[in-house]
Design a protein around this motif. Structure first.
Motif, short mmCIF file in Angstrom:
data_model
loop_
_atom_site.label_atom_id
_atom_site.label_comp_id
_atom_site.label_asym_id
_atom_site.label_seq_id
_atom_site.Cartn_x
_atom_site.Cartn_y
_atom_site.Cartn_z
N UNK A 191 0.83 -1.20 0.00
CA UNK A 191 0.00 0.00 0.00
C UNK A 191 0.86 1.26 0.00
N UNK A 192 1.91 1.26 0.80
CA UNK A 192 2.77 2.43 0.85
C UNK A 192 3.60 2.57 -0.42
N UNK A 193 3.97 1.47 -1.02
CA UNK A 193 4.69 1.54 -2.30
C UNK A 193 3.82 2.18 -3.36
N UNK A 194 2.55 1.84 -3.39
CA UNK A 194 1.63 2.40 -4.39
C UNK A 194 1.42 3.89 -4.20
N UNK A 195 1.53 4.37 -2.96
CA UNK A 195 1.34 5.78 -2.68
C UNK A 195 2.61 6.60 -2.81
N UNK A 196 3.77 5.94 -2.77
CA UNK A 196 5.04 6.66 -2.74
C UNK A 196 5.35 7.28 -4.09
N UNK A 197 5.77 8.54 -4.07
CA UNK A 197 6.06 9.26 -5.31
C UNK A 197 7.44 8.94 -5.86
N UNK A 198 8.34 8.48 -5.00
CA UNK A 198 9.71 8.16 -5.43
C UNK A 198 9.78 6.71 -5.87
N UNK A 199 9.94 6.51 -7.16
CA UNK A 199 10.00 5.15 -7.70
C UNK A 199 11.45 4.67 -7.64
N UNK A 200 11.77 4.02 -6.55
CA UNK A 200 13.14 3.59 -6.30
C UNK A 200 13.20 2.10 -6.03
N UNK A 419 15.01 -13.20 -8.07
CA UNK A 419 13.78 -12.73 -7.45
C UNK A 419 13.57 -11.27 -7.83
N UNK A 420 12.35 -10.95 -8.30
CA UNK A 420 12.01 -9.60 -8.73
C UNK A 420 10.67 -9.21 -8.13
N UNK A 421 10.50 -7.91 -7.90
CA UNK A 421 9.23 -7.37 -7.38
C UNK A 421 8.99 -6.01 -8.00
N UNK A 422 7.76 -5.70 -8.40
CA UNK A 422 7.46 -4.37 -8.96
C UNK A 422 7.70 -3.27 -7.93
N UNK A 423 8.22 -2.13 -8.41
CA UNK A 423 8.38 -0.94 -7.58
C UNK A 423 7.51 0.20 -8.09
N UNK A 424 6.91 0.04 -9.27
CA UNK A 424 5.96 1.00 -9.83
C UNK A 424 5.15 0.28 -10.90
N UNK A 425 4.29 1.03 -11.58
CA UNK A 425 3.44 0.41 -12.59
C UNK A 425 4.22 -0.17 -13.76
N UNK A 426 5.37 0.42 -14.08
CA UNK A 426 6.11 -0.04 -15.26
C UNK A 426 7.51 -0.54 -14.96
N UNK A 460 5.88 -5.23 -18.39
CA UNK A 460 6.70 -4.22 -17.73
C UNK A 460 7.75 -3.68 -18.70
N UNK A 461 8.09 -2.41 -18.53
CA UNK A 461 9.02 -1.76 -19.46
C UNK A 461 10.46 -1.68 -18.93
N UNK A 462 10.61 -1.53 -17.61
CA UNK A 462 11.94 -1.27 -17.06
C UNK A 462 12.32 -2.29 -15.97
N UNK A 463 13.61 -2.54 -15.89
CA UNK A 463 14.18 -3.41 -14.85
C UNK A 463 15.24 -2.63 -14.10
#
Length: 495
Positions: A191-200, A419-426, A460-463
């Motif tokens: 939930x906090x990842x989805x709200x966070x503006x910094x895609x890191x 192991x990979x996990x999304x950090x933003x929509x793309x 997804x576009x970026x890794x």
């Protein structure tokens, strides 16, 4: 107040019973004066109020050398430290005991011969030396009274028991705002990842638990959560630059609140007695913290060869389409050559499967073998337990949709996992890329390419390959031609 002069010169050349010194060399100077005062006559030296992490903050190699010199002279030392603290300077003629935290004060008092030296930790540090037999005798008797009541340590120095004790103290100090991370927190972090503006790279359950690992029932670390801001809290060692267990606050997410971070770090410093690190900050967040009393990482780096650990070199972000296109074009490249070499030699023997509890033991075997020849192991930054959470506690959701982790076999032998996990929509972060690359050359390149294929198929576009501790690791990632670099910042809170 005197200038910065060697303490032994003050004691020898000034008839007064009192001498003072200020500067960063006070610990070394006191040890030198013990050496000169007691000579080869032996005897005992009593230290109380010792926080070894402050002792070792300035030029630890010289302090260790001087301590050994005392032992070689036949001088016995007794040291009183805070309950739970390790004491790494122990030797055959050294003893240390614990006093309760509520009675402990890090103002160090040293009694030797007819002298009493008191170290005041400030900026600059100061030491007051009184040479008077009656005063030294009174201080010696007070020390022995405390010594008899003090607790004999039950653990060896720098043990995990000390680390766990710090964690328990932190939870007790903060009540509900600090607690152990568990698998139940996966939704909270998402939930906090989805709200966070910094895609890191730091915006993931994988990363926070890996950075804060080793604490709690699930060994996933601690979290700070006040309803508005969420951050991981880890306890790591800084042995390469002296010192013991240090708190580090990991990637504050949500409403960035400098004042809350300041209060948190003040308490953590009080509990540990050493500076506290805050990692994975934007430049703006870094500047806001510097403006209220934090210090730049240059003032107290994390490691002798990697000042900001995994943020020493910038995060490198790949365009997965560009990486895969690079393998199709006629132009030669190192990546294309290495990838094709692996495919021609091992491609027909290579299979993959989801990483799960059924093959977890094989994944651990890969990690252990990987660390046997991993260059970064020489820096004492990473350790095999850093991958426990990756293997046993994946993020929320289905493997292959909400996160991606697979074990790779070559000829039936477990040879790698990722192991990979999304950090933003793309964008997706790669948190484990563990390969037996010495047995299977170019397996590392093959694995990252296959991660790009998997992400392209999933939309997804970026890794994001993350930051790097060493130039060697950074240069390896460069062969994939990153399209973006993101440098995250660290600060430190210290006295």
């Amino acid at each position: 107040m005197t200038g910065v002069l060697p303490i032994q010169a003050k004691l020898q050349n000034q008839p007064s019973v009192m001498s003072t010194l200020e500067g960063n060399n006070v610990v070394q100077a006191v040890l030198d004066d013990i050496h000169q005062t007691l000579g080869n006559t032996g005897g005992e030296v009593y230290f109380s109020g010792v926080d070894e992490r402050r002792f070792m903050e300035f030029d630890p190699d010289n302090i260790v050398s001087r301590w050994r010199q005392l032992v070689d002279q036949g001088i016995e030392t007794r040291v009183l430290t805070r309950f739970g603290d390790a004491f790494t300077l122990k030797a055959s003629k050294s003893q240390h005991r614990w006093i309760p935290e509520h009675f402990f004060n890090p103002t160090t008092i040293c009694v030797y011969g007819d002298k009493v030296a008191t170290i005041l930790w400030g900026s600059p540090a100061q030491v007051l030396v009184v040479q008077d037999f009656a005063f030294a005798d009174a201080q010696r008797k007070q020390f022995l009274c405390m010594w008899e009541q003090a607790e004999i340590p039950t653990t060896e120095s720098n043990t995990l028991e000390v680390k766990d004790l710090l964690a328990e103290r932190t939870i007790k100090r903060f009540g509900g705002r600090v607690s152990y991370i568990s698998a139940k927190d996966r939704q909270l972090f998402r939930d906090f990842r989805l709200l966070d503006k910094t895609q890191t790279y730091g915006n993931s359950f994988y990363y926070v638990c890996q950075a804060a690992n080793g604490l709690g029932p699930d060994r996933l670390g601690l979290k700070y959560f006040d309803g508005r801001m969420l951050a991981g809290i880890g306890i790591g060692n800084r042995f390469s630059l002296g010192g013991n267990w240090h708190f580090h606050v990991v990637n504050p997410m949500g409403e960035f609140d400098p004042e809350s971070l300041l209060r948190l770090c003040r308490h953590l410093l009080e509990l540990s007695g050493v500076p506290v690190f805050v990692k994975k900050l934007t430049m703006e967040e870094r500047d806001r913290l510097l403006g209220i009393g934090f210090s730049p990482i240059e003032d107290y780096p994390w490691h002798a060869q990697a000042m900001e650990e995994d943020d020493t070199f910038a995060e490198q972000i790949l365009d997965v389409n560009a990486v895969l296109e690079k393998l199709k074009v006629h132009q030669r490249s190192g990546l294309k050559t290495n990838y094709r070499y692996f495919c021609s030699k091992f491609g027909d023997q290579t299979t993959s499967e989801f990483l799960c509890e059924e093959n977890a033991a094989e994944a651990h075997d890969i990690v252990n073998k990987f660390f046997d020849y991993l260059d970064i192991k020489q820096l004492h930054i990473s350790q095999t337990s850093d991958y426990d959470n990756i293997i046993h506690y994946p993020p929320l959701g289905n493997n292959g949709k909400m996160y991606f982790s697979q074990l790779i076999r070559i000829g039936g032998k477990a040879a790698a996992f990722f192991a990979m996990e999304p950090v933003s929509d793309d964008t997706v972060g790669l948190y484990a890329s563990i390969t037996l690359h010495q047995e299977f050359p170019n397996l590392s390149e093959y694995l990252i390419v296959e991660c790009c294929r998997l992400l392209q198929k999933a939309g997804y576009r970026y890794l994001n390959l993350g930051g790097s501790e060493t130039s060697g690791l950074f240069n390896f990632k460069e062969k994939f031609s990153p399209v973006e670099y993101k440098k995250l910042q660290w600060v430190v809170y210290k006295v």
